[in-house]
Motif scaffolding. Sequence first.
Motif, PDB file in Angstrom:
ATOM      1  N   ASP A 128     -45.827  41.017 100.541  1.00 38.20           N
ATOM      2  CA  ASP A 128     -46.199  40.915 101.957  1.00 38.20           C
ATOM      3  C   ASP A 128     -46.566  39.472 102.298  1.00 38.20           C
ATOM      4  O   ASP A 128     -47.040  38.725 101.426  1.00 38.20           O
ATOM      5  N   ILE A 129     -46.391  39.125 103.577  1.00 37.07           N
ATOM      6  CA  ILE A 129     -46.957  37.867 104.074  1.00 37.07           C
ATOM      7  C   ILE A 129     -47.799  38.194 105.307  1.00 37.07           C
ATOM      8  O   ILE A 129     -47.582  39.203 105.966  1.00 37.07           O
ATOM      9  N   GLU A 130     -48.762  37.305 105.589  1.00 32.91           N
ATOM     10  CA  GLU A 130     -49.638  37.503 106.749  1.00 32.91           C
ATOM     11  C   GLU A 130     -49.715  36.192 107.503  1.00 32.91           C
ATOM     12  O   GLU A 130     -50.322  35.240 107.022  1.00 32.91           O
ATOM     13  N   ALA A 131     -49.059  36.122 108.612  1.00 33.73           N
ATOM     14  CA  ALA A 131     -49.165  34.947 109.489  1.00 33.73           C
ATOM     15  C   ALA A 131     -49.271  35.437 110.931  1.00 33.73           C
ATOM     16  O   ALA A 131     -48.752  34.822 111.852  1.00 33.73           O
ATOM     17  N   ALA A 132     -49.932  36.609 111.080  1.00 34.81           N
ATOM     18  CA  ALA A 132     -50.148  37.223 112.398  1.00 34.81           C
ATOM     19  C   ALA A 132     -48.824  37.322 113.162  1.00 34.81           C
ATOM     20  O   ALA A 132     -47.791  37.615 112.568  1.00 34.81           O
ATOM     21  N   CYS A 133     -48.857  37.067 114.447  1.00 36.20           N
ATOM     22  CA  CYS A 133     -47.652  37.290 115.267  1.00 36.20           C
ATOM     23  C   CYS A 133     -46.523  36.322 114.935  1.00 36.20           C
ATOM     24  O   CYS A 133     -45.391  36.529 115.371  1.00 36.20           O
ATOM     25  N   THR A 134     -46.826  35.254 114.190  1.00 35.37           N
ATOM     26  CA  THR A 134     -45.778  34.298 113.811  1.00 35.37           C
ATOM     27  C   THR A 134     -45.071  34.736 112.533  1.00 35.37           C
ATOM     28  O   THR A 134     -44.167  34.056 112.039  1.00 35.37           O
ATOM     29  N   GLY A 135     -45.479  35.873 111.985  1.00 34.72           N
ATOM     30  CA  GLY A 135     -45.043  36.275 110.651  1.00 34.72           C
ATOM     31  C   GLY A 135     -43.541  36.360 110.451  1.00 34.72           C
ATOM     32  O   GLY A 135     -43.035  35.948 109.408  1.00 34.72           O
ATOM     33  N   LEU A 136     -42.810  36.885 111.428  1.00 35.09           N
ATOM     34  CA  LEU A 136     -41.366  37.028 111.219  1.00 35.09           C
ATOM     35  C   LEU A 136     -40.707  35.645 111.101  1.00 35.09           C
ATOM     36  O   LEU A 136     -39.807  35.445 110.284  1.00 35.09           O
ATOM     37  N   LEU A 137     -41.187  34.687 111.897  1.00 36.49           N
ATOM     38  CA  LEU A 137     -40.593  33.344 111.825  1.00 36.49           C
ATOM     39  C   LEU A 137     -40.998  32.647 110.525  1.00 36.49           C
ATOM     40  O   LEU A 137     -40.180  31.945 109.907  1.00 36.49           O
ATOM     41  N   TYR A 138     -42.226  32.830 110.080  1.00 39.22           N
ATOM     42  CA  TYR A 138     -42.598  32.329 108.747  1.00 39.22           C
ATOM     43  C   TYR A 138     -41.663  32.963 107.704  1.00 39.22           C
ATOM     44  O   TYR A 138     -41.186  32.308 106.788  1.00 39.22           O
ATOM     45  N   GLY A 139     -41.416  34.255 107.860  1.00 40.73           N
ATOM     46  CA  GLY A 139     -40.580  34.980 106.901  1.00 40.73           C
ATOM     47  C   GLY A 139     -39.146  34.467 106.882  1.00 40.73           C
ATOM     48  O   GLY A 139     -38.528  34.362 105.824  1.00 40.73           O
ATOM     49  N   ILE A 140     -38.609  34.151 108.050  1.00 39.50           N
ATOM     50  CA  ILE A 140     -37.228  33.648 108.115  1.00 39.50           C
ATOM     51  C   ILE A 140     -37.115  32.338 107.329  1.00 39.50           C
ATOM     52  O   ILE A 140     -36.186  32.136 106.535  1.00 39.50           O
ATOM     53  N   ASP A 141     -38.093  31.455 107.533  1.00 37.40           N
ATOM     54  CA  ASP A 141     -38.071  30.169 106.827  1.00 37.40           C
ATOM     55  C   ASP A 141     -38.158  30.384 105.314  1.00 37.40           C
ATOM     56  O   ASP A 141     -37.431  29.777 104.524  1.00 37.40           O
ATOM     57  N   LEU A 142     -39.048  31.305 104.940  1.00 38.63           N
ATOM     58  CA  LEU A 142     -39.265  31.611 103.512  1.00 38.63           C
ATOM     59  C   LEU A 142     -38.003  32.212 102.889  1.00 38.63           C
ATOM     60  O   LEU A 142     -37.549  31.786 101.824  1.00 38.63           O
ATOM     61  N   VAL A 143     -37.447  33.207 103.549  1.00 34.38           N
ATOM     62  CA  VAL A 143     -36.249  33.886 103.029  1.00 34.38           C
ATOM     63  C   VAL A 143     -35.100  32.891 102.917  1.00 34.38           C
ATOM     64  O   VAL A 143     -34.391  32.855 101.909  1.00 34.38           O
ATOM     65  N   HIS A 144     -34.939  32.076 103.939  1.00 39.28           N
ATOM     66  CA  HIS A 144     -33.836  31.116 103.903  1.00 39.28           C
ATOM     67  C   HIS A 144     -33.955  30.211 102.678  1.00 39.28           C
ATOM     68  O   HIS A 144     -32.985  29.987 101.944  1.00 39.28           O
ATOM     69  N   GLY A 145     -35.175  29.712 102.443  1.00 42.91           N
ATOM     70  CA  GLY A 145     -35.383  28.840 101.283  1.00 42.91           C
ATOM     71  C   GLY A 145     -35.116  29.565  99.974  1.00 42.91           C
ATOM     72  O   GLY A 145     -34.510  29.018  99.050  1.00 42.91           O
ATOM     73  N   MET A 146     -35.553  30.818  99.889  1.00 40.88           N
ATOM     74  CA  MET A 146     -35.371  31.577  98.647  1.00 40.88           C
ATOM     75  C   MET A 146     -33.897  31.890  98.391  1.00 40.88           C
ATOM     76  O   MET A 146     -33.436  31.840  97.252  1.00 40.88           O
ATOM     77  N   LEU A 147     -33.164  32.214  99.449  1.00 39.21           N
ATOM     78  CA  LEU A 147     -31.735  32.494  99.251  1.00 39.21           C
ATOM     79  C   LEU A 147     -30.978  31.197  98.946  1.00 39.21           C
ATOM     80  O   LEU A 147     -30.059  31.180  98.123  1.00 39.21           O
ATOM     81  N   ALA A 148     -31.401  30.108  99.585  1.00 39.32           N
ATOM     82  CA  ALA A 148     -30.720  28.824  99.355  1.00 39.32           C
ATOM     83  C   ALA A 148     -30.894  28.361  97.913  1.00 39.32           C
ATOM     84  O   ALA A 148     -30.046  27.636  97.386  1.00 39.32           O
ATOM     85  N   SER A 149     -31.973  28.790  97.275  1.00 37.99           N
ATOM     86  CA  SER A 149     -32.198  28.378  95.874  1.00 37.99           C
ATOM     87  C   SER A 149     -31.175  29.006  94.931  1.00 37.99           C
ATOM     88  O   SER A 149     -31.046  28.600  93.782  1.00 37.99           O
ATOM     89  N   GLY A 150     -30.485  30.028  95.418  1.00 38.50           N
ATOM     90  CA  GLY A 150     -29.407  30.626  94.627  1.00 38.50           C
ATOM     91  C   GLY A 150     -29.839  31.741  93.697  1.00 38.50           C
ATOM     92  O   GLY A 150     -29.015  32.347  93.015  1.00 38.50           O
ATOM     93  N   HIS A 151     -31.153  32.053  93.657  1.00 42.66           N
ATOM     94  CA  HIS A 151     -31.615  33.080  92.724  1.00 42.66           C
ATOM     95  C   HIS A 151     -31.483  34.496  93.272  1.00 42.66           C
ATOM     96  O   HIS A 151     -31.558  35.461  92.528  1.00 42.66           O
ATOM     97  N   ARG A 152     -31.377  34.618  94.602  1.00 44.93           N
ATOM     98  CA  ARG A 152     -31.261  35.939  95.222  1.00 44.93           C
ATOM     99  C   ARG A 152     -30.184  35.906  96.278  1.00 44.93           C
ATOM    100  O   ARG A 152     -29.874  34.853  96.825  1.00 44.93           O
TER     101      ARG A 152
END
Length: 326
Positions: free
Chosen positions: A107-131
């Motif tokens: 889980d992540i918690e960034a209140a109402c900004t959470g989905l946008l925090y999540g998009i940035d996080l997911v993008h970085g994780m997928l770009a790393s090539g591990h997932r």
Amino acid sequence: MGIVIKGTGCYVPERVLTNSDLEKMVDTSDEWIVSRTGIRERHIAGPETATSDLAAQAGLRAILSAGITPEEIDLVIVSTVTPDMPTPPTATIVQRKLGIPPCMCFDIEAACTGLLYGIDLVHGMLASGHRKTALLIGGDKLSGVVNWTDRSTCVLFGDAASALVIQVDPAAGEDFYVAGEISADGRNAEFLKIPGFGSACPPTQEGIVQHLNSITMNGPKTYQMAVSAMSSACRKVLDRTGVTPEDIRWAIPHQANDRIISSVAERLGISERIYRNVARFGNTSSASIGICLDELNRSGQLKRGDLVLTAAFGAGLTWAAELIRW
Ligand code: ACO
């Protein structure tokens, strides 16, 4: 090879709470709520429904919309301020409900900004090539942390979840994520919070009576900070990318208050193509932007290559703006 938003989904519980229902609960009026916020109704989950139920429904719809199977997912992130319980992560409960095989879930918690925090996080994780395939969900049962005797907050919020399937696509030429401006300023943490029942203020009988487990907010301060944080983050993203307001197909600000949306639109010079659905759902925290994306996607109002400018703010104060290529 690029990273793409492959599917979208959202879910709101059936029960609708209208402004006239609220008139019977607190000293308020439809006229006050509509003129100050633009909200006409919100959806409220029953006591048997947990955030993971809303999240799993939204997640399932995103999986179907993406045309993938749960087995393909290797990352699940849930953004929420109302987890089913402090631990385990709500993401693992959603994983179980959707039959997603063992993979990284948190889980992540960034209140109402959470989905946008999540998009940035997911993008970085997928770009790393591990997932390869992420299920990102923003979901909240805010009705459980609203003080239903406080008219200044209880009229604002609703329950919902939204989801995105984000996937590495060998055939895609470029990434969906063009640019993001993501930040927070903890000096403003006092303006919007649920003061109990975390480690700083453990649950007590007295705390329940004092509604310490409910949202408290300095509305006018939050309003001012929301307008300036979202506008300046959007402006930075546009300046950095050379994209003009005319190039934007849709602007999607966090759906907290119609007047905040209009002020941001005015500052950016995007009076049309601002998506609004706050009248129907109220403020659904980190579900809000995903609901807008899902409605636009399903109604055919987003075409491949369209530029979408998103912006959000939330408790913390957290804020973000992200430019997405559909
Ligand atoms: N019905 C009738 N009167 C009300 C209500 C209500 N529901 N709520 C407050 N009032 C009264 C107040 O008591 C006050 O009365 P007074 O002048 O006699 O003291 C009067 O209305 C004005 O109150 P304000 O708070 O100054 O009203 P304002 O115009 O600022 O609107 C609002 C309040 C709608 C809350 C606005 O400040 C706002 O939207 N702020 C942003 C809130 C927000 O978006 N929060 C979510 C953040 S995101 C997240 O992370 C959850």
